[in-house]
Each structure stands twice: as structure tokens, then as C-alpha cells.
Design a protein around this motif. Structure first.
Motif, PDB file in Angstrom:
ATOM      1  N   LYS A 139      23.844  19.927 -14.562  1.00  0.00           N
ATOM      2  CA  LYS A 139      22.470  19.896 -14.062  1.00  0.00           C
ATOM      3  C   LYS A 139      22.329  20.766 -12.808  1.00  0.00           C
ATOM      4  O   LYS A 139      23.313  21.066 -12.124  1.00  0.00           O
ATOM      5  N   GLU A 140      21.082  21.128 -12.524  1.00  0.00           N
ATOM      6  CA  GLU A 140      20.807  21.835 -11.278  1.00  0.00           C
ATOM      7  C   GLU A 140      20.709  20.835 -10.130  1.00  0.00           C
ATOM      8  O   GLU A 140      20.469  19.636 -10.328  1.00  0.00           O
ATOM      9  N   HIS A 141      20.865  21.337  -8.916  1.00  0.00           N
ATOM     10  CA  HIS A 141      20.992  20.452  -7.752  1.00  0.00           C
ATOM     11  C   HIS A 141      19.795  19.553  -7.539  1.00  0.00           C
ATOM     12  O   HIS A 141      19.930  18.402  -7.121  1.00  0.00           O
ATOM     13  N   ASP A 305      12.394  31.190  -6.343  1.00  0.00           N
ATOM     14  CA  ASP A 305      13.080  29.940  -5.993  1.00  0.00           C
ATOM     15  C   ASP A 305      12.114  28.905  -5.434  1.00  0.00           C
ATOM     16  O   ASP A 305      12.337  28.311  -4.378  1.00  0.00           O
ATOM     17  N   GLY A 308      13.547  23.455  -5.498  1.00  0.00           N
ATOM     18  CA  GLY A 308      14.884  23.234  -4.991  1.00  0.00           C
ATOM     19  C   GLY A 308      15.081  23.719  -3.573  1.00  0.00           C
ATOM     20  O   GLY A 308      14.138  24.056  -2.859  1.00  0.00           O
ATOM     21  N   LEU A 375      27.131  28.641  -9.135  1.00  0.00           N
ATOM     22  CA  LEU A 375      26.328  27.439  -9.353  1.00  0.00           C
ATOM     23  C   LEU A 375      26.267  27.173 -10.850  1.00  0.00           C
ATOM     24  O   LEU A 375      25.533  27.850 -11.571  1.00  0.00           O
ATOM     25  N   GLY A 377      24.919  24.790 -12.556  1.00  0.00           N
ATOM     26  CA  GLY A 377      23.610  24.362 -13.046  1.00  0.00           C
ATOM     27  C   GLY A 377      22.701  25.536 -13.341  1.00  0.00           C
ATOM     28  O   GLY A 377      21.934  25.526 -14.302  1.00  0.00           O
ATOM     29  N   GLN A 378      22.797  26.571 -12.498  1.00  0.00           N
ATOM     30  CA  GLN A 378      22.015  27.786 -12.718  1.00  0.00           C
ATOM     31  C   GLN A 378      22.758  28.771 -13.612  1.00  0.00           C
ATOM     32  O   GLN A 378      22.146  29.677 -14.175  1.00  0.00           O
ATOM     33  N   GLU A 432      26.271  20.826  -7.548  1.00  0.00           N
ATOM     34  CA  GLU A 432      26.389  21.371  -8.899  1.00  0.00           C
ATOM     35  C   GLU A 432      27.844  21.460  -9.372  1.00  0.00           C
ATOM     36  O   GLU A 432      28.116  21.304 -10.565  1.00  0.00           O
TER      37      GLU A 432
END
Length: 462
Positions: A139-141, A305, A308, A375, A377-378, A432
Motif C-alpha cells: 500500500k501507499e503511505h 503529489d 499524501g 517506495l 507502494g508507488q 511503505e
């Protein structure tokens, strides 16, 4: 900032450096401004010489009782005095125009910087650490933080608007732990001196590190109630519209002169610690570090962005700054980058180092290494630190010098700055990379002493 004498002597190299950055040649324009300044000075000097000579001739004429000649010379002296005032005004305007032009010119890249247009032309230097393998979709943060109930963007929006976050519980403590860990590493192991600098600085401080004038809209500005007083008295000051407008313009000028800006990075106050000073060569290198909140308007980041913690108006960062001699600065750049890398190594994070191309470099930089953390998640690398060598570019703006040896002429210091590292983005990377399938987050071993021994962050209160 550049010395116009250097540009005059190295016009071709100056324009070639600008071409590498994707900018038009500018030496001819700058030299024309300098020629106007020189011409005004020469004319003023010539007029002064004639005025001095005429004054002597007046005495001789009066001694010879030649009143007509004396009166003629007096008229000439009066006219010369008036012309000298005009020449001085011309010189002042030329100096101001040249200074304004020079202050908006970015630094030139070093010879080994790759030439390119944007981030796609950056060159990978090395990769470190191992990419974690997941048996589920990471998952993303922000999904992790919100599920934990410890990352609240909605409430932050009510308090302050977009690009802010409220961290709670374990994540608030984790951010604090990260900053303490980084500062301890840089001071105890890497030899930096910890500094707790002001978060509000004056215009000339922002100018020294090149946030002004070009990036004025990227800063947050604070104006005290006392500085607002001229506005409250404008209406009662006069009924004359022109005079009232002049009062308003003066009030605006005073506010601009005395306003304070929230620091976009601790680089600003740390580098300016040596402004208007002459250091002894034996003092160098100086190494400073600070962990501070940072504030950026992100004026050019619309649509980027937006969800987040990657790009916030307020964020925490540990900064490193070095003040060196010209001979020391290349090695210091490598050392500083290694210090930032050590943070990620001890946290067990996968990252890479890239050299920024000429089209992606910062305004004040001669050469920059970006450290990008993975990262999952990304599914990509994201910048977590930039380490730049600026040569004497900032030192000229700050008038920061050193004396190489007894009796020798002073030289400008070289300045370097680097993130050691961005705390918020490091928090993102830990969430992440250390996430667990049940939604909890494992605390890296090196951070557990700063977390009172906590090994796992869960949505249960600890």
C-alpha cells in the motif's frame, strides 16, 4: 552571484555554461550594462577633473582682476556640478540594473555535470540496499497512515488547507524519532555541529542563499502588526490622492524591507551563519546541521503529489551545511552525500544516487547528487535528499570570505548543502517498506531506542 569582471574576462565560458543549462547567452547584455556604469563613472571623473581645474583658474582670474573670466569659470563650475549629479544618478541606475540582472542568473554547472533537459536525463551513479519483496500488493503511505488512524489530512485541511497533515500517536512519535536519530548520527558520527536556528529570516538572508529575488513566490512571508501601522494611518494622513498614494507606496516599501520569511530549508540560516565575515583557513571546513520545520508555498507544484506527504507546505527536514575552501569543496561534496546515504543504510532502505543533469539542477548549484529512496507502494524511486556544491556563488551574495594565510588576500568561501535527510519523506519510506499485511508497521531496529522500545506500530494505542 557572478563578478562582472569575471564575466568580462570569460564571456565565452559564461555563455557556454548557460547553454548547458538550456539558457540563452547573456554576456553581451550584462557587459552593456557594465559599460553604461563605466561610462557614467568616467564622465563623472572627467567632469570632476575639469571642475577642479576650473576652480584653480577662477583663483588665477581673480588674482589678475579678470572678473569676466572669473564669472565665466564660475558658471562653468556650476554647470559641471549639475552634470556631475546627473552622472552620479546615471551610475546609480546602471549599478542597480546590473545588480538586479546578476542576482537573477543561476550558477554555472561544473564540467563533469551531464548535459540534459530534465529529470529524464539524470545519470544513475550507484544503487544500494535491496528491494523488499512482498507476497501481497504493498500500500501507499497515506492508505497505511489513515488506516492506523494516525495520519489525518481531512482535519489538517480544516485547520490550514491543502498540503498539510496531522500526525498522531505512533506516527507523530516516529517522525520525532527519525529527526533525533539523524541529528545524533550527524553530530556524534559525522562531526557536524548541531544548530537551532531561527525559522523566520530577513530578506537579505534569503538573498544570500538565492531564494530571492527569483523564488519570492515560493516563500511564505510574515508581517508583524507593527509593520501594518502605516496602512491604518494612510486615510487620515492627507486628503491629497497623489500624496496618499506616495504614503501607501512607502508603507509597502517599508514592509518589504522589514518583513520576515519562513525558512524553506535550514540551509538558509545555517549558510548565513558566516555572512559578512572573514574566517581563518584553519577554521575550515565548518560543518553545521539542524532539524527544523520547513515551509514552502509550492507555487510551481500545482497538480503534483496532491495526496499524501510527499509535497507539503510544512515539513520537517534535517539539513547539513559545509563551509570550505575551494580546494576542499569537491571532496566535501562526496563526504556530505555519503553522510546522507548512511541514514538510509542504517534504516535498511533501498535507494539510488543520481547526478542531476544541467536542466534539472537547482538555481545555486554547480553540481547536485540526488538520493532517491524506493517506495514500493508507488513502485518507484522518489527524492529524499539533494546534496549540492555551490562554489562561491552564495558566498558572493553573503560576502563570506576566508584568509588563506597571514598577509594573503582574502578569498570567497565555498558553500555546500544537503538534506540529511527529509524527515517526512523518510517517514513515508518506512511506512511503505516496513508495512505488514495486517496494516501494522515494523519499527526499524535503529529507531526502537527512540521509540521507547516500541517494535511495531498498530492501530492500538501504545
Amino acid at each position: 552571484m557572478f563578478d562582472i569582471r569575471w564575466i568580462r574576462d570569460n564571456a565565452e565560458a559564461f555563455d557556454e555554461g548557460r547553454r548547458k543549462r538550456g539558457l540563452e547567452p547573456l554576456s553581451a547584455t550584462l557587459l552593456a550594462l557594465d559599460d553604461a556604469r563605466r561610462s557614467a563613472i568616467a564622465q563623472a571623473q572627467k567632469a570632476q577633473e575639469r571642475r577642479n581645474a576650473a576652480s584653480k583658474e577662477i583663483g588665477a582670474a581673480m588674482k589678475d582682476k579678470n572678473a569676466a573670466r572669473a564669472d565665466e569659470l564660475k558658471a562653468e563650475v556650476a554647470a559641471l556640478k549639475e552634470r556631475m549629479g546627473d552622472y552620479e544618478a546615471q551610475e546609480k541606475r546602471a549599478v542597480e540594473a546590473l545588480h538586479a540582472a546578476l542576482s537573477e542568473i543561476p550558477n554555472l554547472p561544473l564540467a563533469d555535470v551531464p548535459v540534459g533537459k530534465d529529470e529524464h536525463d539524470n545519470v544513475e551513479v550507484r544503487v544500494a540496499g535491496k528491494k523488499r519483496e512482498f507476497n501481497y500488493a504493498p500500500k501507499e503511505h497515506f492508505d497505511i497512515g489513515e488506516a492506523l488512524g494516525m495520519m489525518d489530512f481531512e482535519t489538517a485541511g480544516k485547520l490550514s488547507g491543502a498540503r498539510f497533515v496531522v500526525l498522531k500517536g505512533g506516527l507523530a512519535r516516529l517522525e520525532r524519532a527519525l529527526m533525533q536519530f539523524m541529528l545524533d548520527l550527524h553530530t556524534d558520527v559525522h562531526g557536524y555541529e548541531e544548530v537551532n536556528p531561527p525559522l523566520l529570516v530577513r530578506d537579505d538572508t534569503m538573498f544570500g542563499t538565492a531564494q530571492l529575488p527569483k523564488f519570492e513566490d515560493d516563500q511564505f512571508w510574515a508581517v508583524s502588526g507593527e509593520l501594518m501601522l502605516p496602512y491604518s494611518s494612510i486615510e487620515s494622513a492627507t486628503d491629497d490622492l497623489v500624496e496618499r498614494q506616495a504614503t501607501l507606496l512607502q508603507a509597502q516599501s517599508d514592509m518589504r524591507r522589514l518583513r520576515l520569511g519562513l525558512i524553506p530549508t535550514a540551509e538558509v540560516p545555517l549558510t548565513n551563519l558566516v555572512r559578512d565575515s572573514i574566517l581563518d583557513e584553519k577554521q575550515l571546513p565548518l560543518r553545521f546541521t539542524a532539524g527544523t520545520p520547513c515551509f514552502r508555498a509550492e507555487a510551481g507544484a500545482a497538480g503534483r503529489d496532491t495526496r499524501g506527504m510527499i509535497r507539503q507546505h510544512q515539513f520537517t527536514k534535517v539539513e547539513m551545511v559545509s563551509i570550505t575552501t575551494p580546494e576542499q569543496s569537491p571532496a566535501e561534496h562526496e563526504r556530505m552525500t555519503a553522510c546522507a546515504e548512511e541514514v538510509l543504510k542504517r534504516l535498511g532502505l533501498h535507494y539510488r544516487v543520481v547526478t542531476l543533469c544541467t536542466g534539472d539542477m537547482g538555481f545555486a548549484s554547480q553540481k547536485t547528487y540526488d538520493i532517491e529512496v524506493w517506495l514500493p507502494g508507488q513502485g518507484k524511486f522518489r527524492e529524499i535528499s539533494s546534496c549540492s556544491v555551490c562554489g562561491d556563488f552564495q558566498a558572493r551574495r553573503m560576502n563570506a570570505r576566508f584568509r588563506p594565510g597571514e598577509g594573503k588576500q582574502t578569498q570567497f568561501v565555498h558553500t555546500l548543502n544537503g538534506s540529511g535527510v527529509a524527515v517526512g519523506r523518510c517517514l513515508v519510506a518506512i511506512l511503505e517498506n516496513y508495512q505488514n499485511e495486517d496494516g501494522s508497521v515494523t519499527v526499524p531496529d535503529v529507531l526502537q531506542p527512540y521509540m521507547n522500545g516500541l517494535a511495531t506500530i498498530t492501530n492500538r494505542r501504545f
